[in-house]
Structure formats: C-alpha cells, structure tokens
Enzyme design. Structure first.
Site, PDB file in Angstrom:
ATOM      1  N   ASP A  22     -60.909 -46.157  -5.368  1.00 21.94           N
ATOM      2  CA  ASP A  22     -60.759 -44.792  -5.868  1.00 21.94           C
ATOM      3  C   ASP A  22     -60.496 -43.814  -4.710  1.00 21.94           C
ATOM      4  O   ASP A  22     -60.932 -44.051  -3.586  1.00 21.94           O
ATOM      5  CB  ASP A  22     -62.049 -44.399  -6.604  1.00 21.94           C
ATOM      6  CG  ASP A  22     -61.838 -43.225  -7.544  1.00 21.94           C
ATOM      7  OD1 ASP A  22     -60.683 -42.778  -7.703  1.00 21.94           O
ATOM      8  OD2 ASP A  22     -62.840 -42.763  -8.120  1.00 21.94           O
ATOM      9  N   HIS A  39     -51.195 -43.609  -3.394  1.00 21.81           N
ATOM     10  CA  HIS A  39     -51.229 -44.996  -3.882  1.00 21.81           C
ATOM     11  C   HIS A  39     -50.526 -45.936  -2.897  1.00 21.81           C
ATOM     12  O   HIS A  39     -50.948 -47.074  -2.715  1.00 21.81           O
ATOM     13  CB  HIS A  39     -50.560 -45.087  -5.263  1.00 21.81           C
ATOM     14  CG  HIS A  39     -51.338 -44.351  -6.329  1.00 21.81           C
ATOM     15  ND1 HIS A  39     -52.697 -44.470  -6.454  1.00 21.81           N
ATOM     16  CD2 HIS A  39     -50.940 -43.495  -7.306  1.00 21.81           C
ATOM     17  CE1 HIS A  39     -53.108 -43.712  -7.467  1.00 21.81           C
ATOM     18  NE2 HIS A  39     -52.065 -43.105  -7.993  1.00 21.81           N
ATOM     19  N   LEU A 133     -58.896 -67.503  -0.279  1.00 22.58           N
ATOM     20  CA  LEU A 133     -59.412 -66.294  -0.948  1.00 22.58           C
ATOM     21  C   LEU A 133     -58.772 -66.228  -2.328  1.00 22.58           C
ATOM     22  O   LEU A 133     -57.546 -66.344  -2.459  1.00 22.58           O
ATOM     23  CB  LEU A 133     -59.027 -65.034  -0.156  1.00 22.58           C
ATOM     24  CG  LEU A 133     -59.402 -63.710  -0.826  1.00 22.58           C
ATOM     25  CD1 LEU A 133     -60.911 -63.441  -0.719  1.00 22.58           C
ATOM     26  CD2 LEU A 133     -58.642 -62.526  -0.210  1.00 22.58           C
TER      27      LEU A 133
HETATM   28  C1  FPP Z   1     -57.600 -44.622  -8.069  1.00 19.70           C
HETATM   29  O1  FPP Z   1     -57.376 -43.471  -7.296  1.00 19.70           O
HETATM   30  C2  FPP Z   1     -56.545 -45.588  -7.824  1.00 19.70           C
HETATM   31  C3  FPP Z   1     -55.749 -46.125  -8.783  1.00 19.70           C
HETATM   32  C4  FPP Z   1     -55.864 -45.784 -10.212  1.00 19.70           C
HETATM   33  C5  FPP Z   1     -54.682 -47.044  -8.453  1.00 19.70           C
HETATM   34  C6  FPP Z   1     -54.993 -48.042  -7.367  1.00 19.70           C
HETATM   35  C7  FPP Z   1     -53.781 -48.788  -7.105  1.00 19.70           C
HETATM   36  C8  FPP Z   1     -53.327 -49.167  -5.902  1.00 19.70           C
HETATM   37  C9  FPP Z   1     -54.036 -48.952  -4.626  1.00 19.70           C
HETATM   38  C10 FPP Z   1     -52.013 -49.857  -5.880  1.00 19.70           C
HETATM   39  C11 FPP Z   1     -52.141 -51.236  -5.344  1.00 19.70           C
HETATM   40  C12 FPP Z   1     -52.193 -52.245  -6.351  1.00 19.70           C
HETATM   41  C13 FPP Z   1     -51.649 -53.465  -6.203  1.00 19.70           C
HETATM   42  C14 FPP Z   1     -51.998 -54.525  -7.138  1.00 19.70           C
HETATM   43  C15 FPP Z   1     -50.698 -53.774  -5.156  1.00 19.70           C
HETATM   44  P1  FPP Z   1     -57.090 -42.094  -8.026  1.00 19.70           P
HETATM   45  O2  FPP Z   1     -55.625 -41.955  -8.214  1.00 19.70           O
HETATM   46  O3  FPP Z   1     -57.865 -42.002  -9.305  1.00 19.70           O
HETATM   47  O4  FPP Z   1     -57.632 -41.091  -6.967  1.00 19.70           O
HETATM   48  P2  FPP Z   1     -58.279 -39.653  -7.233  1.00 19.70           P
HETATM   49  O5  FPP Z   1     -59.538 -39.889  -8.023  1.00 19.70           O
HETATM   50  O6  FPP Z   1     -58.545 -39.150  -5.856  1.00 19.70           O
HETATM   51  O7  FPP Z   1     -57.253 -38.845  -7.974  1.00 19.70           O
END
Ligand code: FPP
Length: 255
Positions: A22, A39, A133
């Site tokens: 997150d 992201h 892994l």
């Molecule tokens: C949460 O942060 C993050 C996500 C919903 C997406 C996580 C995805 C990745 C890191 C992409 C990588 C994935 C793969 C499988 C390669 P948020 O956007 O909710 O952050 P915020 O709470 O600060 O807005």
C-alpha cells in the site's frame, strides 16, 4: 567495489510472508507525479523485495496486487495496472525463472483481457517446477469472493455437510497447497485487512509500517523479519513457559 551489506542471522524466518503493498498513490502524490508513476515505482520495488526474499530464505511470498474492489478505481488507473502486469511478465519472466521463482496466481482470471490471461497462464506453466520461492500474485482477488467460490465448488462436488472441515475448505481455496501466511506486512500505516487472505490470516502475525510500498526495501523487510523473530506465536494456547514465569520484579520467595 561496494561492500555487500550483511544481515545478522535470525532465530527464525517465516516460511510465508504476505504483503499488502500500500501507499503507491501517496508516494507519487508526494512527488507531484501521477498515481501510475507510484505503481511503476512499486513494481520496481517488488523486484528488489523478491530478490531479498530469496536471499533471506523465505519460501512463499504472496503479494496483493489488485483486489476485486480495485475495479472501482478510475478506468485509466485500472488499465494502467493491467499493462504494468503485462509488461512485468514480458520483461521479468526470464529473470524470475532464472532465480528459481515459481509463479502462482490467486484470484480470478476471467475478468482480465484474454491476452493477459494467456500470458499469466504461460508464466505459471513455464515456472511450475521452480522451488526456490513460490510467488503468489493476488490479482483480481478478494477473500470473500474466494470463500464464496470455494463454497460453490464444494456444493457442486456434492460435499456432505459432515465432511466440511477447515482442511477441506483450505483445499478449495485459491491458495490450496500454500501454507497459511506466518506474517502479513502492510505498508503505509493503514490498519486494515482489506479483504486479503481473510481465511488464511487466522493466526498470522501482523506487521504494519508507515513506510510507503515503493520505499519498502531490503532493510525494511529485514526489520519486519526481526520483529517476527521476536514474536511468541501461541495459536490461542497458553504456553507452558508463560505459566511458569514469576511476576516481573518479584523473587520466587516474595510471591
Ligand atoms: C496500493 O496502493 C497498491 C495497489 C492497489 C496496486 C499494487 C500494484 C503494484 C505494485 C503493481 C505490481 C503488480 C504486479 C503483479 C507486477 P494505493 O494505490 O492504494 O496507494 P494509496 O493508498 O497511497 O493511494
């Protein structure tokens, strides 16, 4: 040449680490960047964390990459996340395979575009014999959806009520064959489960850090592992030692 940092060995290492990655959005906002840049930075970080897990001897890593609720995000962000995953498979699969990483998907593939579905299936097939892994990617995953899906399958298989046990339910979950997580890490300080591994988390240790996911590096992972090594896991039982330990500050004679 830069000296490789060494980490003090730990008394125990979790078999299975699960992570709610997150804080990508906040990381981007703090830099005046669009959310997708967060992201992308989070994805770069993932590569580092996977390597660190291999080095620390963790056997299973589950990451929460896209929830069943994330479809409600702006269309641009949803399609951006889909193409990030596609890019990662195209660019990183050979290296992950070389590192001995086995890819698993947990969640539902159905709603993803057919091209992404075939790439995910091909990546799973290519890496299926790797054992260093096991990387389970929760993508279009929701814990409630997983349980509802398991119940539907049990009913359609004609499972009798008296045969329903915790163990049998485990076999019908997307995570079948994967041990329950020992520790669940959530970055960015939020104290929520967010529909992640709600069945499997029954006795997981939680570790919440204010660090945002793109900044959660090997040192941060090590801190979580140090904390885990200090936790006493009781699984609802009373350990014999805690029954025998005298009250702090009192000598046995003074009791
Ligand atoms: C949460 O942060 C993050 C996500 C919903 C997406 C996580 C995805 C990745 C890191 C992409 C990588 C994935 C793969 C499988 C390669 P948020 O956007 O909710 O952050 P915020 O709470 O600060 O807005």
């Amino acid at each position: 040449m830069a000296q490789e940092k060494t980490y003090k060995p730990l008394s125990k290492i979790p078999t299975h680490v699960a992570v709610i990655m997150d804080g990508n959005g906040r990381w981007a906002r703090a830099r005046g960047l669009p959310r997708l840049a967060g992201h992308r930075a989070g994805t770069e970080n993932l590569r580092r964390v996977i390597t660190a897990c291999v080095e620390f001897g963790i056997q299973y890593l589950t990451i929460y990459a896209f929830s069943t609720e994330n479809w409600e995000r702006p269309q641009e962000e949803v399609s951006g996340l889909m193409s990030i995953v596609e890019d990662v498979i195209d660019r990183e699969l050979d290296e992950l395979h070389r590192q001995g990483v086995q890819l698993r998907h947990i969640g539902r593939l159905e709603r993803l575009n057919p091209q992404l579905q075939s790439k995910v299936l091909a990546a799973i097939e290519k890496t299926k014999n790797n054992t260093r892994l096991i990387l389970a990617i929760a993508f279009n995953y929701g814990g409630r959806d997983e349980i509802a899906c398991a119940i539907r399958h049990m009913i359609s298989d004609g499972v009798k009520p008296e045969d329903v046990t915790d163990e049998l339910i485990g076999k019908y979950l997307f995570t079948h064959g994967i041990p329950d997580p020992d520790i669940i890490v959530r970055t960015s300080g939020e104290m929520r489960i967010s529909n992640f591994l709600i069945w499997q988390a029954a006795y997981a240790e939680w570790y919440v850090t204010p660090t945002l996911w793109p900044d959660f590096d090997k040192d941060e992972l090590y801190k979580a592992l140090v904390e885990y090594a200090q936790r006493e896991r009781r699984y609802g039982r009373v350990l014999e030692t805690s029954e025998c330990v005298p009250d702090v500050g009192k000598t046995p004679a003074g009791r």
